[in-house]
Design an enzyme around this catalytic site. Structure first.
Site, PDB file in Angstrom:
ATOM      1  N   ARG A  51       0.805  -1.233   0.000  1.00  0.00           N
ATOM      2  CA  ARG A  51       0.000   0.000   0.000  1.00  0.00           C
ATOM      3  C   ARG A  51       0.831   1.273   0.000  1.00  0.00           C
ATOM      4  O   ARG A  51       0.558   2.202  -0.766  1.00  0.00           O
ATOM      5  CB  ARG A  51      -0.900   0.065   1.244  1.00  0.00           C
ATOM      6  CG  ARG A  51      -2.184  -0.682   1.133  1.00  0.00           C
ATOM      7  CD  ARG A  51      -2.528  -1.248   2.480  1.00  0.00           C
ATOM      8  NE  ARG A  51      -1.541  -2.254   2.796  1.00  0.00           N
ATOM      9  CZ  ARG A  51      -1.637  -3.522   2.366  1.00  0.00           C
ATOM     10  NH1 ARG A  51      -2.692  -3.909   1.727  1.00  0.00           N
ATOM     11  NH2 ARG A  51      -0.676  -4.386   2.602  1.00  0.00           N
ATOM     12  N   LYS A  80      25.976  -4.404  -1.479  1.00  0.00           N
ATOM     13  CA  LYS A  80      27.444  -4.510  -1.597  1.00  0.00           C
ATOM     14  C   LYS A  80      28.127  -3.813  -0.428  1.00  0.00           C
ATOM     15  O   LYS A  80      29.351  -3.714  -0.397  1.00  0.00           O
ATOM     16  CB  LYS A  80      27.913  -3.842  -2.897  1.00  0.00           C
ATOM     17  CG  LYS A  80      27.321  -4.395  -4.163  1.00  0.00           C
ATOM     18  CD  LYS A  80      27.812  -3.547  -5.357  1.00  0.00           C
ATOM     19  CE  LYS A  80      26.899  -3.690  -6.542  1.00  0.00           C
ATOM     20  NZ  LYS A  80      27.128  -2.608  -7.527  1.00  0.00           N
ATOM     21  N   ARG A 101      11.320   3.814   3.289  1.00  0.00           N
ATOM     22  CA  ARG A 101      10.969   2.847   4.342  1.00  0.00           C
ATOM     23  C   ARG A 101      12.230   2.063   4.699  1.00  0.00           C
ATOM     24  O   ARG A 101      12.980   1.663   3.807  1.00  0.00           O
ATOM     25  CB  ARG A 101       9.880   1.883   3.871  1.00  0.00           C
ATOM     26  CG  ARG A 101       9.663   0.731   4.850  1.00  0.00           C
ATOM     27  CD  ARG A 101       8.450  -0.081   4.533  1.00  0.00           C
ATOM     28  NE  ARG A 101       7.240   0.667   4.841  1.00  0.00           N
ATOM     29  CZ  ARG A 101       6.004   0.152   4.779  1.00  0.00           C
ATOM     30  NH1 ARG A 101       5.840  -1.103   4.416  1.00  0.00           N
ATOM     31  NH2 ARG A 101       4.952   0.893   5.069  1.00  0.00           N
TER      32      ARG A 101
HETATM   33  N1   CP Z   1      -0.051   0.055   5.895  1.00  0.00           N
HETATM   34  C1   CP Z   1       1.125  -0.261   5.319  1.00  0.00           C
HETATM   35  O1   CP Z   1       2.166   0.300   5.651  1.00  0.00           O
HETATM   36  O2   CP Z   1       1.041  -1.236   4.373  1.00  0.00           O
HETATM   37  P1   CP Z   1       2.256  -1.748   3.466  1.00  0.00           P
HETATM   38  O3   CP Z   1       3.242  -2.419   4.413  1.00  0.00           O
HETATM   39  O4   CP Z   1       1.656  -2.676   2.475  1.00  0.00           O
HETATM   40  O5   CP Z   1       2.894  -0.539   2.843  1.00  0.00           O
END
Ligand code: CP
Length: 301
Positions: A51, A80, A101
């Site tokens: 998402r 690496k 992320r």
């Molecule tokens: N809610 C959420 O962070 O979903 P994903 O891990 O699929 O990005």
């Protein structure tokens, strides 16, 4: 830190949150605009996502921007041995904004300190997921007509659930009452209880998912397998709560069930057709909330 970065939801004031929500509503009415024409956004996902990455990329595409990035860090030079600092420095040369992320708590803060361009935190370990919070707030406001004075039940993995940590901090502006439902192993960490105490937020802790009759929002969460060092411990708690359709009888008319998704076993599929289930619409709202966050980070709104 680049002052347009969004690393923690506490980077946003109450006024900023309200402004972003207003812009998100405008984007929902008119999602296709050319505000990002000529801009390049890098999406760097060192952890899996469905998402968050796809809604960010949809948001960018609908605003006329271009996307670069990766969804599997094993295909990049970090495999690496390239440091996060060097990766961020390099990508800063290519893009106008980085959405990242990362599995480590604090990685987004560190990236924002070494980056020449704004960083948007798309989830750092068990710490924060501020853009999820913006779509959660948008969903709550849309379904309740307000953010103030709501009874919010957080259920499941409150220890590792970064969406819970971000959302409870954001809700502190709106006089909520919290019920935290978790097994002992996954209780809400003390730092968040301390935060509630400092903000004067009423809360209670329970271990059973029984009486939800006064809840306005039931925020279900997945047990975060990937955060456990010992999978035997995960096995003990992985199915601790399952919401079933029958459990929504005798709940408030305005109750909505939210879940950041993905779900595993914590919401039975028989709940999906209940009008109180809102988690798929919640995920859809992510596009509009993220359009607003991106435009804010780039100084476009
Ligand atoms: N809610 C959420 O962070 O979903 P994903 O891990 O699929 O990005």
């Amino acid at each position: 830190m680049n002052n347009k970065s969004l690393v923690s939801i506490t980077d946003y004031s109450k006024e900023k949150i309200q402004s972003i929500l207003e812009h998100a509503a405008a984007f929902e009415k008119n999602p296709n605009q050319d505000l990002l024409k000529g801009k390049v956004v890098a999406t760097l996902f060192f952890e899996p996502s469905t998402r968050t990455r796809l809604s960010f990329e949809t948001a960018i595409n609908r605003l006329g921007g271009k996307v670069i990035g990766f969804s599997d860090a094993s295909t990049t030079s970090s495999s690496k041995g390239e440091t996060l600092k060097d990766t961020i420095t390099m990508v800063s040369n290519y893009a106008d904004l980085i959405v990242m992320r990362h599995p480590l708590d604090g990685a987004a803060r560190y990236a924002s300190e070494v980056s020449a361009i704004p960083i948007i935190n798309a989830g750092d370990g068990a710490n924060q997921h501020p853009t999820q919070t913006m779509l959660d707030l948008y969903s709550i406001k849309k379904t309740q007509g307000k953010l103030e004075n709501l009874k919010i039940y957080f259920v499941g993995d409150l220890k590792y659930g970064r969406t819970v940590h971000s959302l409870l901090m954001a809700m502190s502006h709106f006089n909520p009452t919290f019920t935290f439902i978790a097994p002992d192993e996954l209780k809400i960490p003390d730092q968040y209880k301390q935060f509630c105490n400092e903000k004067g937020i009423a809360y209670r802790e329970l271990s059973e998912l029984n009486d939800i009759s006064d809840a306005d929002i039931l925020y279900m969460t997945r047990v975060q397998r990937e955060r456990f060092l010992d999978l035997v411990e995960y096995e003990k708690v992985k199915n601790v709560y399952t919401l079933k359709n029958k459990m929504l009888e005798n709940t408030k008319q305005n109750l909505r069930v939210l879940h950041p998704l993905p779900r595993v076993n914590e919401i039975d599929t028989d709940v999906d057709d209940n009008p109180k289930a809102y988690y798929f619409q919640q995920a859809r709202n992510g596009v509009f909330a993220r359009q607003a966050v991106i435009c804010d980070a780039l100084g476009l709104i």
